[in-house]
Design a protein around this motif. Structure first.
Motif, mmCIF file in Angstrom:
data_model
loop_
_atom_site.group_PDB
_atom_site.id
_atom_site.type_symbol
_atom_site.label_atom_id
_atom_site.label_comp_id
_atom_site.label_asym_id
_atom_site.label_seq_id
_atom_site.Cartn_x
_atom_site.Cartn_y
_atom_site.Cartn_z
ATOM 1 N N GLU A 34 -9.143 -13.923 -16.276
ATOM 2 C CA GLU A 34 -9.888 -14.717 -17.092
ATOM 3 C C GLU A 34 -11.291 -15.073 -16.711
ATOM 4 O OE1 GLU A 34 -7.340 -17.790 -18.279
ATOM 5 O OE2 GLU A 34 -6.113 -16.600 -19.483
ATOM 6 N N ILE A 35 -11.333 -15.573 -15.290
ATOM 7 C CA ILE A 35 -12.676 -15.857 -14.558
ATOM 8 C C ILE A 35 -13.504 -14.642 -14.516
ATOM 9 C CG2 ILE A 35 -13.859 -16.457 -12.331
ATOM 10 C CD1 ILE A 35 -11.721 -18.422 -12.180
ATOM 11 N N ASN A 40 -14.689 -20.131 -16.859
ATOM 12 C CA ASN A 40 -14.924 -20.845 -15.738
ATOM 13 C C ASN A 40 -13.586 -21.643 -15.357
ATOM 14 O OD1 ASN A 40 -14.871 -23.546 -16.971
ATOM 15 N ND2 ASN A 40 -16.874 -23.294 -17.406
ATOM 16 N N ALA A 41 -13.558 -22.132 -14.048
ATOM 17 C CA ALA A 41 -12.406 -22.868 -13.560
ATOM 18 C C ALA A 41 -11.797 -23.950 -14.489
ATOM 19 C CB ALA A 41 -12.739 -23.201 -12.088
ATOM 20 N N THR A 42 -12.795 -24.829 -14.805
ATOM 21 C CA THR A 42 -12.452 -25.748 -15.889
ATOM 22 C C THR A 42 -11.525 -25.291 -16.886
ATOM 23 O OG1 THR A 42 -14.460 -27.099 -14.904
ATOM 24 C CG2 THR A 42 -13.202 -27.629 -17.132
ATOM 25 N N THR A 54 -7.654 -26.236 -8.256
ATOM 26 C CA THR A 54 -6.658 -25.446 -7.908
ATOM 27 C C THR A 54 -7.054 -24.100 -8.009
ATOM 28 O OG1 THR A 54 -4.975 -27.141 -8.045
ATOM 29 C CG2 THR A 54 -4.072 -24.971 -8.385
ATOM 30 N N VAL A 55 -7.634 -23.659 -9.404
ATOM 31 C CA VAL A 55 -8.046 -22.478 -9.783
ATOM 32 C C VAL A 55 -9.062 -22.262 -8.689
ATOM 33 C CG1 VAL A 55 -9.228 -21.334 -11.680
ATOM 34 C CG2 VAL A 55 -7.469 -23.015 -12.254
ATOM 35 N N MET A 56 -10.103 -22.805 -8.479
ATOM 36 C CA MET A 56 -11.031 -22.479 -7.393
ATOM 37 C C MET A 56 -10.476 -21.891 -6.080
ATOM 38 S SD MET A 56 -13.902 -22.295 -9.116
ATOM 39 C CE MET A 56 -14.529 -21.708 -7.316
#
Length: 81
Positions: A34-35, A40-42, A54-56
């Motif tokens: 998805e990124i 974006n991570a948010t 966590t995603v970052m």
């Protein structure tokens, strides 16, 4: 993200996510997909119920070690029954 570094494209990340054996691996790889697709991570964090940091962390681990770094590994506790 450094998908070129690992010789992968967004479609390959999606395929890896769909074929991953463990739900946590699928979640992490799908988040990377998805990124790569423009989120974006948010946004990914909000949709997955994870903290954006966590995603970052997934992105940084992927950039440093490739997709194998995101595969779930049981690291402690009792083995599953």
């Amino acid at each position: 993200m450094k998908v070129d570094k690992w010789g992968q494209c967004a479609a390959e990340l999606r395929q890896l996510a769909l074929s991953a054996a463990h739900p946590r691996s699928r979640e992490r790889l799908m988040g990377l997909y998805e990124i790569c697709s423009g989120k974006n991570a948010t946004q990914v964090g909000r949709e997955s119920g994870r903290n954006p940091q966590t995603v970052m962390g997934w992105v940084h681990r992927y950039n440093e070690e490739g997709y194998e770094a995101l595969l779930y590994r049981h690291t402690g506790g009792h083995p599953p029954l």
